[in-house]
Write a protein that holds these residues in place. Structure first.
Motif, PDB file in Angstrom:
ATOM      1  N   MET A 239       0.842  -1.198   0.000  1.00  0.00           N
ATOM      2  CA  MET A 239       0.000   0.000   0.000  1.00  0.00           C
ATOM      3  C   MET A 239       0.880   1.252   0.000  1.00  0.00           C
ATOM      4  O   MET A 239       1.802   1.369   0.797  1.00  0.00           O
ATOM      5  N   SER A 240       0.577   2.185  -0.877  1.00  0.00           N
ATOM      6  CA  SER A 240       1.340   3.423  -0.958  1.00  0.00           C
ATOM      7  C   SER A 240       0.983   4.331   0.210  1.00  0.00           C
ATOM      8  O   SER A 240      -0.169   4.396   0.638  1.00  0.00           O
ATOM      9  N   ASP A 241       1.973   5.037   0.738  1.00  0.00           N
ATOM     10  CA  ASP A 241       1.736   5.941   1.857  1.00  0.00           C
ATOM     11  C   ASP A 241       2.699   7.113   1.729  1.00  0.00           C
ATOM     12  O   ASP A 241       3.914   6.914   1.668  1.00  0.00           O
ATOM     13  N   SER A 242       2.168   8.335   1.704  1.00  0.00           N
ATOM     14  CA  SER A 242       3.023   9.500   1.502  1.00  0.00           C
ATOM     15  C   SER A 242       3.845   9.835   2.734  1.00  0.00           C
ATOM     16  O   SER A 242       4.907  10.452   2.628  1.00  0.00           O
ATOM     17  N   VAL A 243       3.384   9.444   3.913  1.00  0.00           N
ATOM     18  CA  VAL A 243       4.099   9.773   5.153  1.00  0.00           C
ATOM     19  C   VAL A 243       5.244   8.809   5.410  1.00  0.00           C
ATOM     20  O   VAL A 243       6.359   9.216   5.755  1.00  0.00           O
ATOM     21  N   LEU A 244       4.982   7.526   5.258  1.00  0.00           N
ATOM     22  CA  LEU A 244       6.009   6.498   5.461  1.00  0.00           C
ATOM     23  C   LEU A 244       6.174   5.705   4.176  1.00  0.00           C
ATOM     24  O   LEU A 244       5.283   4.943   3.787  1.00  0.00           O
ATOM     25  N   THR A 245       7.319   5.870   3.527  1.00  0.00           N
ATOM     26  CA  THR A 245       7.588   5.208   2.260  1.00  0.00           C
ATOM     27  C   THR A 245       8.341   3.903   2.497  1.00  0.00           C
ATOM     28  O   THR A 245       9.336   3.877   3.230  1.00  0.00           O
ATOM     29  N   ALA A 246       7.874   2.829   1.888  1.00  0.00           N
ATOM     30  CA  ALA A 246       8.577   1.549   1.969  1.00  0.00           C
ATOM     31  C   ALA A 246       9.746   1.563   1.001  1.00  0.00           C
ATOM     32  O   ALA A 246       9.560   1.765  -0.199  1.00  0.00           O
ATOM     33  N   ALA A 247      10.961   1.366   1.524  1.00  0.00           N
ATOM     34  CA  ALA A 247      12.138   1.349   0.659  1.00  0.00           C
ATOM     35  C   ALA A 247      12.082   0.159  -0.290  1.00  0.00           C
ATOM     36  O   ALA A 247      12.419   0.273  -1.471  1.00  0.00           O
ATOM     37  N   LYS A 248      11.665  -0.984   0.249  1.00  0.00           N
ATOM     38  CA  LYS A 248      11.513  -2.197  -0.550  1.00  0.00           C
ATOM     39  C   LYS A 248      10.692  -3.188   0.255  1.00  0.00           C
ATOM     40  O   LYS A 248      10.981  -3.455   1.412  1.00  0.00           O
ATOM     41  N   ARG A 249       9.630  -3.701  -0.359  1.00  0.00           N
ATOM     42  CA  ARG A 249       8.768  -4.643   0.343  1.00  0.00           C
ATOM     43  C   ARG A 249       9.503  -5.964   0.566  1.00  0.00           C
ATOM     44  O   ARG A 249       9.997  -6.576  -0.384  1.00  0.00           O
ATOM     45  N   ARG A 250       9.581  -6.371   1.819  1.00  0.00           N
ATOM     46  CA  ARG A 250      10.258  -7.617   2.171  1.00  0.00           C
ATOM     47  C   ARG A 250       9.362  -8.376   3.143  1.00  0.00           C
ATOM     48  O   ARG A 250       9.582  -8.343   4.359  1.00  0.00           O
ATOM     49  N   PRO A 251       8.341  -9.062   2.645  1.00  0.00           N
ATOM     50  CA  PRO A 251       7.379  -9.731   3.524  1.00  0.00           C
ATOM     51  C   PRO A 251       7.997 -10.800   4.418  1.00  0.00           C
ATOM     52  O   PRO A 251       7.429 -11.136   5.460  1.00  0.00           O
ATOM     53  N   ASP A 252       9.145 -11.340   4.027  1.00  0.00           N
ATOM     54  CA  ASP A 252       9.790 -12.382   4.831  1.00  0.00           C
ATOM     55  C   ASP A 252      10.802 -11.828   5.827  1.00  0.00           C
ATOM     56  O   ASP A 252      11.476 -12.604   6.521  1.00  0.00           O
ATOM     57  N   ALA A 253      10.939 -10.507   5.891  1.00  0.00           N
ATOM     58  CA  ALA A 253      11.899  -9.902   6.812  1.00  0.00           C
ATOM     59  C   ALA A 253      11.527 -10.191   8.253  1.00  0.00           C
ATOM     60  O   ALA A 253      10.344 -10.323   8.602  1.00  0.00           O
ATOM     61  N   ALA A 254      12.537 -10.276   9.101  1.00  0.00           N
ATOM     62  CA  ALA A 254      12.310 -10.586  10.516  1.00  0.00           C
ATOM     63  C   ALA A 254      11.993  -9.342  11.337  1.00  0.00           C
ATOM     64  O   ALA A 254      11.359  -9.426  12.393  1.00  0.00           O
TER      65      ALA A 254
END
Length: 274
Positions: free
Chosen positions: A1-16
């Protein structure tokens, strides 16, 4: 989901672990998004964008403390940060004050949230000592000198009249926000925190950085890197150090969290409290 306040650098669903960078005064998410690309896939990184810059360029600047914090907390909730994974807040300079206040509110809303905190290049300011915080009424020339002292603004930006005017406006707003943040109460947080800074940072000597220890009831670590105020973009030791802090947080908080109905607790009345 896009968000102007908090930008995801790179989606990593498996990150710990999830990591949130909170940027410095006069800055934007851009250098932190660059830094995020150097981190391993075990960390999912998000970067704050304050109003009036980057993807929020068309928005008016915002120096209201409670509105700024409420906007970030709402974005944390939308992105579900800290809901299923530990959340590490990394605040640099102005971002350090934001990170502390966010940690205070997140811990109060959900005591069992798996939360860690890094305060970087920000000296401790005692809100109970009058006049100790940063000044709000600097002239344009004083702001330019401050930018030059921090060595974070390219000379060519300050040489361009339009860019210089814009940067001064951003910095003036952020200094006002910083001054108001500094005056908020600093209760002792039961959050595992680390302090970080540069050994050549003339604006934030180690003694002022260490002053943050009084704002925590939990143990506080400290690491000093080679470099100035923006050491984190130059030192090769920063990335492995952040990775280690993330691993520690994940190992220390392996039990499932209970978020105690964050949506209900992040009501407008709650977000606006101190």
């Amino acid at each position: 989901m896009s968000d102007s306040v908090l930008t995801a650098a790179k989606r990593r669903p498996d990150a710990a672990v999830q990591l949130l960078f909170l940027h410095h005064a006069g800055g934007s998410s851009y250098p932190y998004l660059q830094l995020a690309q150097k981190l391993s896939g075990s960390i999912e990184v998000f970067c704050l964008e304050l109003a009036g810059r980057g993807g929020r360029f068309v928005e008016p600047f915002q120096a209201d403390v409670e509105q700024t914090l409420a906007d970030i907390l709402a974005a944390i909730q939308r992105q579900e940060l800290g809901r299923k994974k530990p959340l590490l807040l990394f605040g640099h300079s102005l971002g350090g004050e934001l990170a502390y206040q966010l940690a205070h509110r997140l811990r109060r809303a959900s005591p069992r949230m798996r939360l860690g905190l890094i305060l970087s290049a920000r000296g401790f300011v005692d809100p109970d000592v009058p006049g100790e915080g940063p000044g709000e009424n600097l002239s344009d020339a004083e702001i330019v000198r401050l930018l030059e002292q921090y060595e974070g603004t390219p000379p060519e930006v300050l040489a361009d009249p339009e860019m210089k005017k814009y940067v001064i406006g951003v910095m003036r707003n952020d200094l006002s926000l910083l001054a108001r943040l500094s005056r908020l109460p600093k209760p002792a947080l039961d959050v595992r925190a680390h302090l970080a800074g540069g050994d050549c940072d003339s604006r934030v000597p180690v003694c002022r950085l260490s002053g943050w220890r009084r704002a925590f009831s939990a143990p506080v670590g400290q690491e000093i890197f080679t470099g100035g105020h923006f050491y984190l973009f130059a030192s090769e030791q920063v990335i492995p150090w952040i990775e280690e802090r993330a691993r520690e947080l994940a190992e220390r908080t392996s039990a499932p969290p209970s978020l105690d109905n964050l949506a209900e607790r992040f009501s407008p009345a709650f977000a606006g409290s101190n």
